[in-house]
Every structure is written in structure tokens, then in C-alpha cells.
Design a protein around this motif. Structure first.
Motif, short mmCIF file in Angstrom:
data_model
loop_
_atom_site.label_atom_id
_atom_site.label_comp_id
_atom_site.label_asym_id
_atom_site.label_seq_id
_atom_site.Cartn_x
_atom_site.Cartn_y
_atom_site.Cartn_z
N GLU A 159 -1.70 -8.28 20.51
CA GLU A 159 -0.89 -7.02 20.12
C GLU A 159 0.20 -7.32 18.76
OE1 GLU A 159 0.35 -5.73 24.87
OE2 GLU A 159 1.63 -6.85 23.45
N LEU A 160 0.51 -8.81 18.71
CA LEU A 160 1.14 -9.16 17.45
C LEU A 160 0.33 -9.20 16.40
CD1 LEU A 160 3.69 -12.03 18.86
CD2 LEU A 160 4.07 -9.38 18.33
N ASP A 161 -0.86 -9.56 16.56
CA ASP A 161 -2.04 -9.66 15.44
C ASP A 161 -2.20 -8.04 14.89
OD1 ASP A 161 -2.33 -12.28 15.07
OD2 ASP A 161 -3.93 -12.32 16.41
N GLN A 162 -2.10 -7.23 16.09
CA GLN A 162 -2.57 -5.97 15.22
C GLN A 162 -1.29 -5.34 14.84
OE1 GLN A 162 -1.16 -2.90 16.78
NE2 GLN A 162 -2.59 -1.38 16.01
N GLN A 163 -0.27 -5.73 15.24
CA GLN A 163 1.13 -5.15 14.55
C GLN A 163 1.44 -5.89 13.02
OE1 GLN A 163 4.47 -5.71 16.85
NE2 GLN A 163 3.55 -5.16 18.68
N LEU A 164 0.81 -6.90 12.99
CA LEU A 164 0.61 -7.69 11.63
C LEU A 164 -0.45 -7.05 10.62
CD1 LEU A 164 0.69 -11.54 12.63
CD2 LEU A 164 2.41 -10.29 11.31
N ASP A 165 -1.45 -6.47 10.97
CA ASP A 165 -2.32 -5.71 10.35
C ASP A 165 -1.80 -4.28 10.13
OD1 ASP A 165 -4.42 -7.68 10.00
OD2 ASP A 165 -5.36 -7.40 11.83
N VAL A 166 -1.01 -3.90 10.90
CA VAL A 166 -0.61 -2.74 10.63
C VAL A 166 0.56 -2.69 9.30
CG1 VAL A 166 1.29 -0.89 11.00
CG2 VAL A 166 -0.80 -1.47 12.89
N GLN A 167 1.29 -4.08 9.39
CA GLN A 167 2.13 -4.32 8.36
C GLN A 167 1.59 -4.39 7.08
OE1 GLN A 167 5.25 -3.54 8.19
NE2 GLN A 167 5.43 -2.82 10.50
N ARG A 168 0.19 -5.19 7.23
CA ARG A 168 -0.51 -5.71 6.23
C ARG A 168 -1.05 -4.45 5.64
NH1 ARG A 168 -2.48 -9.91 9.69
NH2 ARG A 168 -1.44 -12.00 9.25
N PHE A 169 -1.36 -3.51 6.26
CA PHE A 169 -2.00 -1.92 5.85
C PHE A 169 -0.90 -1.56 4.83
CE2 PHE A 169 -2.83 2.55 6.79
CZ PHE A 169 -3.81 2.53 5.80
N SER A 170 0.28 -1.39 5.62
CA SER A 170 1.65 -0.80 4.96
C SER A 170 1.75 -1.50 3.50
CB SER A 170 2.67 -0.89 5.69
OG SER A 170 2.53 0.02 6.98
N LYS A 171 1.58 -2.77 3.60
CA LYS A 171 1.96 -3.39 2.35
C LYS A 171 0.86 -3.40 1.23
CE LYS A 171 2.65 -8.38 0.73
NZ LYS A 171 1.59 -8.60 -0.01
N SER A 172 -0.34 -3.14 1.70
CA SER A 172 -1.35 -2.89 0.79
C SER A 172 -1.39 -1.49 0.24
CB SER A 172 -2.85 -3.01 1.45
OG SER A 172 -3.81 -3.02 0.54
N VAL A 173 -1.00 -0.44 0.96
CA VAL A 173 -1.09 0.85 0.59
C VAL A 173 0.41 0.67 -0.37
CG1 VAL A 173 -0.39 3.27 1.11
CG2 VAL A 173 -2.15 2.01 2.44
N LEU A 174 1.37 0.31 0.15
CA LEU A 174 2.63 0.12 -1.01
C LEU A 174 2.46 -0.45 -2.12
CD1 LEU A 174 5.95 0.88 -0.83
CD2 LEU A 174 6.09 -1.53 0.04
N GLU A 175 1.53 -1.70 -2.13
CA GLU A 175 1.46 -2.26 -3.44
C GLU A 175 0.37 -1.52 -4.33
OE1 GLU A 175 -0.08 -5.90 -2.26
OE2 GLU A 175 2.14 -6.89 -2.03
N SER A 176 -0.70 -0.84 -3.73
CA SER A 176 -1.56 0.01 -4.48
C SER A 176 -1.03 1.02 -4.86
CB SER A 176 -2.61 0.35 -3.53
OG SER A 176 -3.51 -0.91 -2.90
N ALA A 177 0.11 1.80 -4.28
CA ALA A 177 0.75 2.98 -4.67
C ALA A 177 1.69 2.36 -5.85
CB ALA A 177 1.55 3.74 -3.59
N GLY A 178 2.22 1.41 -5.87
CA GLY A 178 3.05 0.90 -6.96
C GLY A 178 2.20 0.65 -8.40
N GLU A 179 1.07 0.27 -8.04
CA GLU A 179 0.20 -0.04 -8.92
C GLU A 179 -0.35 1.33 -9.89
OE1 GLU A 179 -4.24 -1.87 -9.98
OE2 GLU A 179 -3.70 -1.92 -7.88
N GLY A 180 -0.66 2.28 -8.93
CA GLY A 180 -0.91 3.49 -9.44
C GLY A 180 0.24 4.20 -10.04
N MET A 181 1.19 4.09 -9.45
CA MET A 181 2.57 4.53 -10.21
C MET A 181 2.70 3.95 -11.50
SD MET A 181 3.55 7.34 -8.80
CE MET A 181 4.95 7.49 -9.77
N ASN A 182 2.42 2.67 -11.81
CA ASN A 182 2.85 2.10 -12.88
C ASN A 182 1.71 2.60 -13.97
OD1 ASN A 182 2.42 -0.01 -15.00
ND2 ASN A 182 3.80 -1.03 -13.67
N VAL A 183 0.33 2.82 -13.31
CA VAL A 183 -0.54 3.51 -14.70
C VAL A 183 -0.24 4.91 -14.75
CG1 VAL A 183 -3.01 4.13 -14.50
CG2 VAL A 183 -2.38 1.75 -13.58
N PHE A 184 0.27 5.41 -13.65
CA PHE A 184 0.79 7.04 -13.97
C PHE A 184 1.72 6.96 -15.08
CE2 PHE A 184 3.81 10.26 -13.42
CZ PHE A 184 3.19 11.54 -13.16
#
Length: 519
Positions: free
Chosen positions: A190-215
Motif C-alpha cells: 500500500e505504501l509502495d503504491q502511495q509512493l508511486d502516486v507521489q512520484r507521479f505527482s512529482k514527475s508531472v510537477l517537474e515536467s510542467a515546470g520544465e514546460g513552463m520554463n520553455v513557455f
């Protein structure tokens, strides 16, 4: 038999309840983001909100993190089958032909061939259900039917049938006892699944930050190109005026050379600005993970929202508390600490001796007909029971103690990671707020510089029209004003990048632009 089924009936509700843990329904969690992909083509209008949505569903890193989240969801679903009962079945046939023992010689004296070998045929059928209980106990309910034929029976080669219905419960008392030890792997999953949820959020957040930087880089490149084009257009109009003045004898011919030098310089800057736009468009296509079929067709026009109110240092406390509840890096550290805590609790349990209590109840039958043996085995005839206590304890518990000590250190490491992440968050937020305030001040000062240079250019143009200034002075004023406007554009972009860095630091970027990650 009534006793056996009453025991099973009492256990059934607990088994059903334990088979559906409150941690989830078992369905793999969805990594989808509540956004829709727009059609992409030449000069596609692109707002920050639309970009963040596109990045969430198209960026390669975000997509990969979403797939990993689906993997952990499937693994969790597998662990949730912990309490699923198992069906056990076995069919066996034995053929025996061997010399008889002394007991078998004296056992039967009426045999036709008392000195012959033992010839027998045995058949057995075992069917049962095995249950795992939250207490750590194993419950086995089974039924066995035996079909035996032997030349030792009277009359010889006659057949006997026997049956046994049994219920056996083995309950650990120390090691592996209790729900915490039984569900340790489930809790880790269960905690592994929650960790991957947070990793997904972190990845989307970082990718969105990279995209906004390019924007903002693309916005700066396009606006810089626009300034260069406007500057080139005004220079060409001024070139016609200078040529007429030279032809009329009101200006020396060196004015034309000054104009040619200015044209060459501005054309060079225009080409550089065009190249900067092409490079920024290419980076944007890379961020959005566009394939070769669309990469040559898609281009974007940033739609810049109106400026937002500045952020004061007084907001640090509120932002910090909000960030602590949602910042993926801190949430990852907290979840890892929980996971190490579960492992430490399990390691303590495994360091205990293996002391178990085992009890069993059975009904037995022995008949010369199969149906009679079956009916007797499920009735209350010939009941039996047993009880046992077993102890398994190593003379040296060094292995378990070493694992417990190692897990204790891992928990201390997780605690240190949480503290470091929390301190990093507060320090980073303070730094980002200060940077944003500094860039806002810089942009205000640069805007004043632009207004002053605009006034100087108007004055020099008026002097030129009156013949009191040379065209070189006007061109220099224009170049200075253009460079000042570019510096103002850079300052405005740095303000937005500082605001972006602040939203990345406190994890509010996705919610700020209305992107909801469905966990």
C-alpha cells in the motif's frame, strides 16, 4: 459434524471482512490526468493552463511515471488477495507387493497362502480448504476418503473404505502473531503504491515546470522577434526620409552610410531573433513529446495571462503549511518513513521465538461400502481431537538481531530525510519569495529606464527634423531604446520564472493552473 460447521460459520464473517481491506478495492489506481489533448498545428494558441495539461498527458517522463503507478497498483491488488482461501485436492493410488513382516504373518492365519507376499492396492482422495486469518493463524478444513484392498483382509482381497473429516487450526503465539505481522507485506505494498502516486505527482510537477520554463523562453523569443521586426520597419521608413534629405542637399551623404550600417546590424539581430524562435519552438515540441509526423507541423503562440499580484514575505508561513501537506518530495520522505516503521515492527516480530498452538477436531469412519464410509465421516460418530504446542527457537538469534539493528538504522535514516526535506522546503520557499521580490523591483526599474529612453528618442527625432541632430544620433537612441525594451522583456520573463520557481518549490504549480491528478 455440527460442531465443525458451526466453527466455520463463526469464522466466515471474519474471513470475508479481512479479504476486503479498507486500504482499497483492489482495482489498479488510475494514473490519468483530468485533461484533454487539443489538436496541434501551426501557430497553436498556447496558454499556461493548456500547456500544463498537455505536459501532464504527453511528456515522456510523466507518462512513464504514470505507468509505474499502474504497476504498483497491480502489485497491491496481488497483495490484497492475502486472505483469499485456497482449494487443495489430491488423488493418489498405491500398488504394494512385498514380503510380509512377522506381525503380518501372525496377524492372519486363515489366508489361502499364509507364506505369500503382501499384495495390496490403496486409493485416496483428499479435498480441503485452507484459510489465512488476520491473527496469523492457518485454518485447514479437509476431507479424506480411502479405498483399501489387500490379501490380508478376510475374506482375502476384500475392500474397506475409510473417511476422515478434520478441522485444524494453527495459531502462532509470538513470531508471526497478530494482524501487524500478517499484513506487513500488504501494508508495504500500500505504501509502495502511495509512493508511486507521489512520484507521479512529482514527475508531472517537474515536467510542467520544465514546460513552463520553455513557455516563457518561447514568449521571450517571439516578443524579441516582434521588437526586432518593428525596429526594422521603422528603420526602413527612416531610410526613405534620409535619402530624400540627402537628395535635397539637406544632409551629407555619410548619412546614407550610417543608415546602411544600421540596416546591416538590425538585419543580423533579426536573423538571430528568428533563430531563437525556431530553437524555442523545437524545445517546446520536445517537452510535449511530439513525434516526427507532427513535429514539423506544430508551432505555438504563447498566450500570456495578466500579471499577478506580488507575493510578500508575510505569506511564507501560510505557504509553508500548505506545501507541507502537498509537496511531493516531503510526502515521499514521510511515506518512506512510514514504510521503514512497518518494516521495523515486522523485524521486531521476527526476532521472537516461533511458539505455536495447534488444535484439531476430526470425525472418522470405516465401512465396507463407500457411501456408508462417507456418511459416517460427516456425522458425529467416532469424534477425535488433538492439541499441541510447538517451539522453534535458534540457540543464537544473531541473524534476527542484526536485521533488527539494521532496520532501526534505516528508520533513523528516514527520520533524517524527513527533517532535511522539511528544512529544505522552508529555506527554498524563503529564497524563492526573496528572488521574486527582487525581480519585481528590477522590472519596475527597467520600465522606468524604457520610459526615459522613449522621451530621449522623441527629443532627438524632433531635433533631427529641425536639422539640429544627425541621423547617427537618432539611430543610437533607437538602438539604446530597443536594447532597453529587450532588457525589460527579460526582466518580465525573469519575474515569471521566479514565480514559477516559487510554485515549484511549494508544489502549487498544478493546482494553480487547474490540473487535477486523479489518484
Amino acid at each position: 459434524m455440527k460442531l465443525l460447521f458451526s466453527v466455520v460459520a463463526c469464522l466466515a464473517p471474519a474471513l470475508v471482512q479481512a479479504g476486503d481491506p479498507a486500504s482499497g478495492s483492489g482495482a489498479a489506481p488510475s494514473a490519468a490526468v483530468a485533461v484533454a489533448e487539443d489538436s496541434l498545428g501551426p501557430n497553436t494558441p498556447l496558454s499556461p493552463q493548456a500547456l500544463v495539461r498537455l505536459v501532464a498527458v504527453r511528456n515522456a517522463a510523466a507518462v512513464n511515471a504514470g505507468l509505474q503507478q499502474a504497476v504498483s497498483g497491480n502489485l497491491l491488488q496481488a497483495e490484497q488477495a492475502l486472505y483469499s482461501p485456497k482449494l487443495l485436492a489430491r488423488v493418489r493410488t498405491d500398488s504394494v507387493n512385498r514380503p510380509r513382516s512377522t506381525d503380518e504373518y501372525t496377524q492372519v492365519s486363515e489366508l489361502v497362502n499364509p507364506s505369500g507376499p503382501l499384495v495390496a492396492r490403496y486409493k485416496s482422495l483428499d479435498v480441503g480448504l485452507q484459510f489465512k486469518l488476520p491473527s496469523g493463524a492457518a485454518l485447514d478444513l479437509s476431507h479424506q476418503l480411502n479405498d483399501r484392498k489387500s490379501n490380508l483382509f478376510l475374506p482375502p482381497n476384500s475392500v474397506e473404505y475409510s473417511g476422515t473429516l478434520s478441522l485444524v487450526l494453527k495459531q502462532p503465539l509470538l513470531r508471526n502473531a497478530g494482524r501487524a505481522a500478517t499484513e506487513a507485506d500488504l501494508r508495504i505494498a500500500e505504501l509502495d503504491q502511495q509512493l508511486d502516486v507521489q512520484r507521479f505527482s512529482k514527475s508531472v510537477l517537474e515536467s510542467a515546470g520544465e514546460g513552463m520554463n520553455v513557455f516563457w523562453q518561447l514568449h521571450r523569443a517571439i516578443q524579441g522577434l516582434s521588437l526586432r521586426e518593428v525596429s526594422m520597419g521603422s528603420l526602413r521608413k527612416l531610410q526613405a526620409d534620409v535619402a530624400s534629405r540627402v537628395d535635397a542637399g539637406f544632409a551629407p551623404r555619410t548619412e546614407l552610410l550610417d543608415m546602411q550600417i544600421a540596416l546591416s546590424a538590425r538585419e543580423t539581430e533579426l536573423v538571430r531573433a528568428q533563430r531563437a524562435v525556431l530553437e524555442a519552438q523545437s524545445r517546446m515540441r520536445g517537452v510535449l513529446n511530439l513525434g516526427a509526423d507532427t513535429a514539423t507541423e506544430a508551432s505555438f503562440m504563447p498566450q500570456v495571462p495578466p500579471g499577478e499580484a506580488p507575493i510578500s514575505r508575510d505569506e511564507l508561513g501560510a505557504r509553508l503549511e500548505k506545501a507541507r501537506a502537498s509537496w511531493p518530495v516531503l510526502q515521499l520522505a514521510l511515506l518512506r518513513r512510514q514504510q521503514e516503521g512497518v518494516r521495523l515492527q515486522f523485524a521486531r516480530n521476527q526476532a521472537l521465538p516461533d511458539l505455536s498452538l495447534e488444535v484439531g477436531f476430526n470425525h472418522n469412519s470405516l465401512r465396507d461400502q463407500l457411501n456408508a464410509a462417507w456418511k459416517d465421516s460427516i456425522s458425529n460418530k467416532n469424534p477425535g481431537w488433538f492439541a499441541a504446542i510447538s517451539l522453534d527457537m535458534p540457540l543464537s538469534n544473531q541473524r534476527a538481531d542484526a536485521r533488527l539493528a539494521a532496520q532501526t538504522v534505516r528508520l533513523e535514516q528516514a527520520d533524517a530525510e524527513v527533517q532535511a526535506a522539511d528544512r529544505s522546503l522552508s529555506n527554498d520557499l524563503l529564497t524563492r519569495i526573496q528572488q521574486l521580490q527582487s525581480t519585481l523591483s528590477e522590472a519596475r526599474l527597467q520600465a522606468q529606464d524604457v520610459r526615459a529612453r522613449e522621451a530621449l528618442l522623441v527629443a532627438d527625432q524632433a531635433q533631427y527634423q529641425l536639422g539640429r541632430a544627425r541621423i547617427r544620433q537618432v539611430l543610437e537612441r533607437e538602438d539604446d531604446l530597443n536594447e532597453s525594451r529587450l532588457r525589460l522583456l527579460d526582466s518580465d520573463v525573469r519575474v515569471e520564472l521566479a514565480r514559477l520557481a516559487l510554485m515549484l518549490a511549494d508544489g502549487s504549480l498544478l493546482s494553480h493552473y487547474g490540473v487535477d491528478i486523479q489518484h
